[in-house]
Scaffold this motif. Structure first.
Motif, PDB file in Angstrom:
ATOM      1  N   SER A   5       0.816  -1.226   0.000  1.00 59.04           N
ATOM      2  CA  SER A   5       0.000   0.000   0.000  1.00 59.04           C
ATOM      3  C   SER A   5       0.845   1.270   0.000  1.00 59.04           C
ATOM      4  CB  SER A   5      -0.955   0.008   1.198  1.00 59.04           C
ATOM      5  OG  SER A   5      -0.219  -0.103   2.400  1.00 59.04           O
ATOM      6  N   PHE A   6       1.972   1.264   0.694  1.00 58.20           N
ATOM      7  CA  PHE A   6       2.814   2.463   0.767  1.00 58.20           C
ATOM      8  C   PHE A   6       3.350   2.842  -0.617  1.00 58.20           C
ATOM      9  CE2 PHE A   6       7.006   4.484   1.256  1.00 58.20           C
ATOM     10  CZ  PHE A   6       6.635   5.614   1.960  1.00 58.20           C
ATOM     11  N   ILE A   7       3.817   1.839  -1.383  1.00 58.36           N
ATOM     12  CA  ILE A   7       4.327   2.105  -2.731  1.00 58.36           C
ATOM     13  C   ILE A   7       3.241   2.712  -3.608  1.00 58.36           C
ATOM     14  CG2 ILE A   7       5.094   1.006  -4.885  1.00 58.36           C
ATOM     15  CD1 ILE A   7       6.705  -0.932  -3.296  1.00 58.36           C
ATOM     16  N   ALA A   8       2.036   2.134  -3.536  1.00 62.97           N
ATOM     17  CA  ALA A   8       0.933   2.609  -4.377  1.00 62.97           C
ATOM     18  C   ALA A   8       0.544   4.044  -4.030  1.00 62.97           C
ATOM     19  CB  ALA A   8      -0.269   1.681  -4.238  1.00 62.97           C
ATOM     20  N   VAL A   9       0.430   4.337  -2.725  1.00 64.90           N
ATOM     21  CA  VAL A   9       0.036   5.685  -2.290  1.00 64.90           C
ATOM     22  C   VAL A   9       1.111   6.707  -2.645  1.00 64.90           C
ATOM     23  CG1 VAL A   9      -0.445   7.123  -0.271  1.00 64.90           C
ATOM     24  CG2 VAL A   9      -1.464   4.849  -0.451  1.00 64.90           C
ATOM     25  N   LEU A  10       2.366   6.362  -2.351  1.00 66.51           N
ATOM     26  CA  LEU A  10       3.461   7.269  -2.673  1.00 66.51           C
ATOM     27  C   LEU A  10       3.600   7.446  -4.186  1.00 66.51           C
ATOM     28  CD1 LEU A  10       5.697   8.942  -1.320  1.00 66.51           C
ATOM     29  CD2 LEU A  10       7.221   6.979  -1.597  1.00 66.51           C
ATOM     30  N   GLY A  11       3.364   6.357  -4.920  1.00 66.16           N
ATOM     31  CA  GLY A  11       3.462   6.414  -6.381  1.00 66.16           C
ATOM     32  C   GLY A  11       2.419   7.324  -6.999  1.00 66.16           C
ATOM     33  N   ILE A  12       1.167   7.202  -6.557  1.00 63.73           N
ATOM     34  CA  ILE A  12       0.106   8.040  -7.125  1.00 63.73           C
ATOM     35  C   ILE A  12       0.312   9.496  -6.711  1.00 63.73           C
ATOM     36  CG2 ILE A  12      -1.539   7.729  -5.233  1.00 63.73           C
ATOM     37  CD1 ILE A  12      -2.407   7.901  -8.976  1.00 63.73           C
ATOM     38  N   GLY A  13       0.874   9.709  -5.513  1.00 62.96           N
ATOM     39  CA  GLY A  13       1.175  11.075  -5.085  1.00 62.96           C
ATOM     40  C   GLY A  13       2.253  11.709  -5.950  1.00 62.96           C
ATOM     41  N   THR A  14       3.281  10.933  -6.271  1.00 66.88           N
ATOM     42  CA  THR A  14       4.358  11.428  -7.126  1.00 66.88           C
ATOM     43  C   THR A  14       3.867  11.670  -8.545  1.00 66.88           C
ATOM     44  OG1 THR A  14       5.863  10.060  -5.811  1.00 66.88           O
ATOM     45  CG2 THR A  14       6.752  11.035  -7.817  1.00 66.88           C
TER      46      THR A  14
ATOM     47  N   PHE B 198       2.182  15.286 -12.842  1.00 69.11           N
ATOM     48  CA  PHE B 198       1.050  15.682 -13.684  1.00 69.11           C
ATOM     49  C   PHE B 198       0.803  17.181 -13.596  1.00 69.11           C
ATOM     50  CE2 PHE B 198      -3.507  16.740 -13.177  1.00 69.11           C
ATOM     51  CZ  PHE B 198      -3.877  16.710 -14.515  1.00 69.11           C
ATOM     52  N   GLN B 199       0.948  17.752 -12.407  1.00 67.84           N
ATOM     53  CA  GLN B 199       0.730  19.183 -12.220  1.00 67.84           C
ATOM     54  C   GLN B 199       1.744  20.022 -12.995  1.00 67.84           C
ATOM     55  OE1 GLN B 199      -1.752  20.764 -10.800  1.00 67.84           O
ATOM     56  NE2 GLN B 199      -2.753  18.859 -10.202  1.00 67.84           N
ATOM     57  N   ARG B 200       2.891  19.408 -13.318  1.00 63.05           N
ATOM     58  CA  ARG B 200       3.925  20.130 -14.057  1.00 63.05           C
ATOM     59  C   ARG B 200       3.696  20.107 -15.567  1.00 63.05           C
ATOM     60  NH1 ARG B 200       8.559  21.185 -11.170  1.00 63.05           N
ATOM     61  NH2 ARG B 200       9.834  21.040 -13.055  1.00 63.05           N
ATOM     62  N   LEU B 201       2.728  19.316 -16.021  1.00 61.43           N
ATOM     63  CA  LEU B 201       2.430  19.284 -17.451  1.00 61.43           C
ATOM     64  C   LEU B 201       1.818  20.615 -17.883  1.00 61.43           C
ATOM     65  CD1 LEU B 201       0.859  15.716 -17.935  1.00 61.43           C
ATOM     66  CD2 LEU B 201       3.190  16.445 -18.476  1.00 61.43           C
ATOM     67  N   GLU B 202       2.203  21.045 -19.066  1.00 63.26           N
ATOM     68  CA  GLU B 202       1.703  22.326 -19.570  1.00 63.26           C
ATOM     69  C   GLU B 202       0.306  22.157 -20.162  1.00 63.26           C
ATOM     70  OE1 GLU B 202       2.770  25.640 -23.031  1.00 63.26           O
ATOM     71  OE2 GLU B 202       4.151  23.977 -22.624  1.00 63.26           O
ATOM     72  N   PRO B 203      -0.682  22.923 -19.650  1.00 65.09           N
ATOM     73  CA  PRO B 203      -2.031  22.820 -20.223  1.00 65.09           C
ATOM     74  C   PRO B 203      -2.112  23.545 -21.566  1.00 65.09           C
ATOM     75  CG  PRO B 203      -1.985  24.445 -18.459  1.00 65.09           C
ATOM     76  CD  PRO B 203      -0.615  23.839 -18.516  1.00 65.09           C
ATOM     77  N   LYS B 204      -2.465  22.816 -22.593  1.00 63.78           N
ATOM     78  CA  LYS B 204      -2.593  23.404 -23.928  1.00 63.78           C
ATOM     79  C   LYS B 204      -4.050  23.381 -24.360  1.00 63.78           C
ATOM     80  CE  LYS B 204       2.041  21.924 -25.315  1.00 63.78           C
ATOM     81  NZ  LYS B 204       2.844  21.087 -26.241  1.00 63.78           N
ATOM     82  N   GLU B 205      -4.447  24.478 -24.984  1.00 67.89           N
ATOM     83  CA  GLU B 205      -5.829  24.570 -25.442  1.00 67.89           C
ATOM     84  C   GLU B 205      -6.068  23.554 -26.546  1.00 67.89           C
ATOM     85  OE1 GLU B 205      -8.914  27.836 -27.404  1.00 67.89           O
ATOM     86  OE2 GLU B 205      -6.843  28.398 -26.906  1.00 67.89           O
ATOM     87  N   ILE B 206      -7.180  22.851 -26.431  1.00 61.88           N
ATOM     88  CA  ILE B 206      -7.524  21.849 -27.441  1.00 61.88           C
ATOM     89  C   ILE B 206      -8.304  22.531 -28.561  1.00 61.88           C
ATOM     90  CG2 ILE B 206      -8.837  19.743 -27.900  1.00 61.88           C
ATOM     91  CD1 ILE B 206      -8.294  18.930 -25.007  1.00 61.88           C
ATOM     92  N   LYS B 207      -7.705  22.548 -29.742  1.00 63.36           N
ATOM     93  CA  LYS B 207      -8.356  23.142 -30.904  1.00 63.36           C
ATOM     94  C   LYS B 207      -8.629  22.042 -31.915  1.00 63.36           C
ATOM     95  CE  LYS B 207      -6.050  27.607 -30.367  1.00 63.36           C
ATOM     96  NZ  LYS B 207      -5.140  28.612 -30.986  1.00 63.36           N
ATOM     97  N   VAL B 208      -9.809  21.503 -31.853  1.00 58.31           N
ATOM     98  CA  VAL B 208     -10.180  20.440 -32.779  1.00 58.31           C
ATOM     99  C   VAL B 208     -11.691  20.458 -32.984  1.00 58.31           C
ATOM    100  CG1 VAL B 208     -10.337  18.769 -30.880  1.00 58.31           C
ATOM    101  CG2 VAL B 208     -10.028  17.949 -33.202  1.00 58.31           C
TER     102      VAL B 208
END
Length: 383
Positions: free
Chosen positions: A171-180, A185-195
């Motif tokens: 459980s510790f690996i899974a919780v720490l993994g999803i937290g990381t 994910f928060q560092r990904l750049e949000p790009k406007e979807i134009k489609v």
């Protein structure tokens, strides 16, 4: 005229190595398998036919659903509910994390990476980071259940574990993994979807239902509910009756790549050097933990767990080591090879960039999770 013909015939033949240059993982796996055959003669039992046949069945079913535009419909439904590329990535990463707990990391990636590639094509947004994080999510998420990946299933049955001790250990690996993963994910750049999202109609609803049923049968065979040869017979029979051309559209090189890795891993695992290393490095929980992580980087985590289990009765550090050890090199978990092959097939010119980013992400995850889990070992030992 005759003279010119003679001159042409004397020309040395040009061997076409474009395939080897194009498919880097296949080339590496082929070379490793060939070299290992000089060290130890291969055996047919090295090849996991259950995995190969399950992969073939899944590729066929997913390709059929893709051609019937079921994946397109799914992709558009995701895009309709998303504000930007970042929210799309979040949904796709979570799909891989949670689905891998139930249908294994291989199946999760084989199902959702093509969907990511399709969305990337529609939006013209490079989603290389998303696919790499999907791969990490599948490898971490699958660690939480006995049926999430082959090494868990083996250790669970080999040591006769009960559900609660198993879940408490991982459980510790899974919780720490999803937290990381959330942090990255928060560092990904949000790009406007134009489609322009036009309504998608499934090619043939009846065929889509048939292939949906076939997909359920394939997943049932992965869990051992029905035998995988029966699933193969049903899948092949459906393809021959519904659309035989699907058989020409499967990535057979992926299957050959897995065969090469099975041969390499089997040959290396059988060598005296590896056997000696395994027996000498299993003295205490810490050595079991780090040995399983290190060996996973070289021969992947499934054979590492099978090999090291013969030398230790301490299941917990072995379980944690092979799950953390699925991060790192691209062969540490063969599920990672699936993601790369799918990406490379759609973006052959980006393979080098993918491998560089994959290595940076995975080794960073490996160092962080391995260190954090080891600290837990020390704290629990003190307490």
């Amino acid at each position: 005229m005759k003279e010119s013909v003679v001159i042409q015939q004397k020309k040395s033949p040009n061997l076409n190595f474009s395939l080897l240059k194009k498919d880097l993982v296949f080339t590496i796996s082929f070379i490793l398998a060939a070299i290992s055959c000089f060290i130890h003669l291969p055996k047919i039992e090295y090849i996991n036919f259950h995995v190969l046949i399950s992969l073939f069945n899944l590729m066929l079913a997913i390709k059929a659903l893709e051609e019937l535009k079921v994946l397109d419909k799914f992709a558009i439904s995701i895009l309709n509910k998303s504000k930007n590329s970042k929210s799309v990535s979040g949904i796709l990463i979570l799909f891989c994390f949670f689905s891998s707990m139930l249908v294994t990391n291989d199946v999760a990636l084989l199902t959702f990476v093509p969907l990511t590639l399709l969305i990337s094509k529609k939006t013209k947004i490079n989603m290389i980071d998303t696919i790499i994080l999907q791969t990490i999510a599948a490898n971490i998420g699958s660690s939480l259940t006995p049926m999430g990946n082959p090494q868990n299933l083996f250790i669970y049955s080999f040591y006769g574990l009960k559900p609660m001790p198993f879940f408490m250990a991982v459980s510790f690996i899974a919780v720490l993994g999803i937290g990381t993963l959330y942090f990255l994910f928060q560092r990904l750049e949000p790009k406007e979807i134009k489609v322009d999202l036009y309504p998608v109609t499934v090619g043939d609803p009846k065929k889509a239902i048939v292939w949906g049923i076939v997909l359920v049968i394939i997943i049932a065979s992965i869990f051992g509910v029905i035998s995988y040869p029966i699933a193969l017979f049903i899948t092949l029979g459906t393809a021959c009756i519904v659309n035989a051309t699907l058989l020409l559209k499967i990535d057979y090189l992926l299957l050959i790549t897995f065969v090469c890795f099975f041969i390499f891993i089997g040959n290396i695992s059988s060598t005296t050097a590896v056997q000696t290393f395994a027996s000498m490095s299993m003295k205490d929980p810490s050595s079991v933990y780090f040995s399983s992580i290190g060996l996973s980087q070289l021969i992947s985590n499934v054979p590492a767990s099978i090999l090291l289990a013969q030398f230790s009765t301490d299941w917990k550090p072995l379980l944690l080591g092979v799950n953390v050890g699925g991060l790192g090199t691209i062969i540490a978990s063969l599920a990672s090879v699936i993601s790369f092959k799918l990406f490379n097939q759609a973006n052959p010119n980006e393979s080098k960039n993918y491998l560089i980013k994959f290595s940076i992400y995975n080794f960073a995850f490996l160092a962080f999770l391995a260190s954090a889990q080891y600290l837990i070992f020390i704290i629990l030992d003190i307490l």
